[in-house]
Design an enzyme around this catalytic site. Structure first.
Site, PDB file in Angstrom:
ATOM      1  N   ASP A  71      50.569  35.316  36.578  1.00 39.90           N
ATOM      2  CA  ASP A  71      51.294  36.526  36.115  1.00 39.90           C
ATOM      3  C   ASP A  71      52.339  37.029  37.106  1.00 39.90           C
ATOM      4  O   ASP A  71      52.750  38.182  37.026  1.00 39.90           O
ATOM      5  CB  ASP A  71      50.297  37.636  35.758  1.00 39.90           C
ATOM      6  N   GLU A  72      52.779  36.182  38.010  1.00 36.87           N
ATOM      7  CA  GLU A  72      53.577  36.690  39.127  1.00 36.87           C
ATOM      8  C   GLU A  72      54.575  35.639  39.613  1.00 36.87           C
ATOM      9  O   GLU A  72      54.232  34.469  39.718  1.00 36.87           O
ATOM     10  CB  GLU A  72      52.558  36.999  40.203  1.00 36.87           C
ATOM     11  N   ASP A  87      55.250  41.176  38.557  1.00 33.77           N
ATOM     12  CA  ASP A  87      53.831  40.916  38.323  1.00 33.77           C
ATOM     13  C   ASP A  87      53.448  41.645  37.041  1.00 33.77           C
ATOM     14  O   ASP A  87      53.765  42.818  36.867  1.00 33.77           O
ATOM     15  CB  ASP A  87      53.026  41.448  39.521  1.00 33.77           C
TER      16      ASP A  87
HETATM   17  N1  DCP Z   1      42.315  37.545  38.121  1.00 42.19           N
HETATM   18  C1  DCP Z   1      41.019  37.043  38.160  1.00 42.19           C
HETATM   19  N2  DCP Z   1      40.198  37.331  39.216  1.00 42.19           N
HETATM   20  C2  DCP Z   1      40.645  38.100  40.253  1.00 42.19           C
HETATM   21  C3  DCP Z   1      41.958  38.608  40.227  1.00 42.19           C
HETATM   22  C4  DCP Z   1      42.768  38.316  39.139  1.00 42.19           C
HETATM   23  O1  DCP Z   1      40.614  36.344  37.223  1.00 42.19           O
HETATM   24  N3  DCP Z   1      39.820  38.380  41.284  1.00 42.19           N
HETATM   25  C5  DCP Z   1      43.168  37.254  36.949  1.00 42.19           C
HETATM   26  C6  DCP Z   1      43.079  38.379  35.937  1.00 42.19           C
HETATM   27  C7  DCP Z   1      44.352  39.126  36.079  1.00 42.19           C
HETATM   28  C8  DCP Z   1      45.319  38.061  36.549  1.00 42.19           C
HETATM   29  O2  DCP Z   1      44.537  37.145  37.314  1.00 42.19           O
HETATM   30  O3  DCP Z   1      44.762  39.733  34.858  1.00 42.19           O
HETATM   31  C9  DCP Z   1      46.456  38.612  37.382  1.00 42.19           C
HETATM   32  O4  DCP Z   1      45.948  39.221  38.558  1.00 42.19           O
HETATM   33  P1  DCP Z   1      46.593  40.493  39.186  1.00 42.19           P
HETATM   34  O5  DCP Z   1      46.090  40.600  40.570  1.00 42.19           O
HETATM   35  O6  DCP Z   1      48.065  40.479  38.991  1.00 42.19           O
HETATM   36  O7  DCP Z   1      45.937  41.724  38.396  1.00 42.19           O
HETATM   37  P2  DCP Z   1      46.266  42.310  36.962  1.00 42.19           P
HETATM   38  O8  DCP Z   1      47.508  41.711  36.385  1.00 42.19           O
HETATM   39  O9  DCP Z   1      45.066  42.201  36.100  1.00 42.19           O
HETATM   40  O10 DCP Z   1      46.477  43.846  37.269  1.00 42.19           O
HETATM   41  P3  DCP Z   1      47.711  44.544  38.003  1.00 42.19           P
HETATM   42  O11 DCP Z   1      48.319  45.448  36.991  1.00 42.19           O
HETATM   43  O12 DCP Z   1      47.120  45.283  39.139  1.00 42.19           O
HETATM   44  O13 DCP Z   1      48.639  43.438  38.424  1.00 42.19           O
HETATM   45 MG    MG Z   2      49.184  41.520  37.536  1.00 39.60          MG
HETATM   46 MG    MG Z   3      49.301  38.954  39.987  1.00 37.04          MG
END
Ligand code: DCP
Ligand code: MG
Ligand code: MG
Length: 344
Positions: free
Chosen positions: A106-107, A8
């Site tokens: 992203d995963e 991720d």
């Molecule tokens: N996303 C979004 N709204 C949400 C959750 C996520 O638009 N409620 C989008 C923004 C994030 C992306 O999806 O960048 C990926 O979500 P992740 O849960 O993997 O979170 P991040 O990559 O931002 O942070 P982490 O380092 O915790 O994975």
């Molecule tokens: Mg992420």
């Molecule tokens: Mg994610």
């Protein structure tokens, strides 16, 4: 025995913004709706770790984020860019195993069972994947490796940011024991609350409950909780998405010809379908509107777009056009309305 890798990207949208604008580095960055000096509506999509120090999180109202950290850099969501980067990352990842499953932008999961002889080899593959993504995209991710998807995903979570964690079968209990029950996918805030009420906060406590007790508390879901608290998960890594279409239909409370009621219900359907689309991170290309009159005569009209999209405005505009076309022809009161999207 399986070997599953999950990765991720770290603070994905915000990390891409940092990469594109190196002078932002070190500052709190929030990607999401326009805060309009605290009066903005909408939510935080994500933020970098500097911003997380202020308690800001994905999904939080942007106005709240603004009051927690007004000096942060607030950036709009540049979805096209993130999608392009995501595709490039997934192309890299897919080279590491023929058996992969993309979960969101992203995963993804990779099944390494037939690639790696053991967990040591899998760890090396995980390092190579991290390095290649960093070399090519200048972005960090976290990697979790385990005997199934459940353990791999939680390992990624614990490895964040920019880490790699391997949990072997024999280590599952020690790994899960000290973690909060809410880290388990399938235990949401409501289930967790019920558990906390009987003094259960950590997974080692959850594991002490009998299956019959869990069934009594949560019904069928209780059996699943019994398994996940022991790190048991049989879900295969699936290369192809099986979802082909999503949709929603509702039978109106009363048959009606009142356009206000019809459109109000229709908007509700559109919002529900759209939230399914976003939840599953899908794109639609074809929109179908379904109409049934009081005599059960059913009509549907559809429209294919030139290009797949995730844009709500396109959905709303095109679906309403289709509904209008139907309403102009059909004179009987409406009984049921529906919308179905072909997705990919
Ligand atoms: N996303 C979004 N709204 C949400 C959750 C996520 O638009 N409620 C989008 C923004 C994030 C992306 O999806 O960048 C990926 O979500 P992740 O849960 O993997 O979170 P991040 O990559 O931002 O942070 P982490 O380092 O915790 O994975
Ligand atoms: Mg992420
Ligand atoms: Mg994610």
């Amino acid at each position: 025995m399986r070997i599953i890798l999950h990765f991720d990207m770290d603070y994905f949208f915000a990390q891409i913004e940092e990469r594109e604008n190196p002078h932002f580095k070190g500052k709190p960055i929030i990607v999401g709706a326009d805060p309009k000096r605290g009066k903005g509506r909408g939510v935080v999509a994500t933020c970098n770790y500097e911003a997380r120090k202020y308690g800001i999180k994905s999904g939080m109202p942007i106005s709240q984020a603004y009051s927690l950290c007004p000096q942060a850099l607030f950036l709009p969501v540049n979805f096209e860019l993130y999608e392009k980067v995501s595709n490039q990352i997934m192309e890299i990842a897919k080279k590491y195993s023929p058996l992969w499953e993309i979960v969101s932008l992203d995963e993804a999961y990779l099944d390494l069972t037939s690639i790696a002889k053991n967990f040591t080899e899998a760890q090396e593959i995980g390092k190579r994947l991290k390095n290649e993504i960093f070399e090519k995209e200048k972005l960090t991710c976290s990697v979790g490796i385990g005997p199934n998807k459940l353990i791999a995903k939680i390992a990624t979570e614990k490895a964040k940011p920019n880490g790699l964690l391997v949990v072997q079968e024999k280590e599952i209990n020690d790994f899960l024991d000290p973690l909060d029950v809410e880290i388990l996918p399938g235990i949401g805030p409501k289930t967790a609350q019920k558990l906390r009420e009987i003094g259960i906060n950590k997974i080692f406590q959850l594991r002490k409950l009998r299956k019959s007790k869990l069934k009594e508390m949560f019904g069928k879901v209780g059996e699943r909780i019994f398994e996940i608290s022991r790190g048991i998960d049989r879900e295969p890594v699936r290369s192809r998405r099986i979802i082909k279409s999503i949709g929603k239909q509702i039978t109106l409370e009363k048959d009606t010809k009142n356009p206000e009621i019809i459109f109000q219900n229709f908007e509700e359907i559109l919002e529900k379908v759209y939230s399914q689309l976003i939840e599953k991170d899908l794109y639609f290309k074809t929109i179908r509107v379904i109409f049934r009159d009081k005599n059960f005569k059913t009509i549907s009209k559809s429209r294919a777009l030139n290009k797949r999209t995730q844009d709500f405005r396109v959905l709303e505009r095109e679906a309403k056009k289709l509904l209008l076309k139907i309403l102009l022809k059909e004179k009987n009161p409406v009984r049921l309305l529906g919308v179905r999207l072909e997705v990919s």
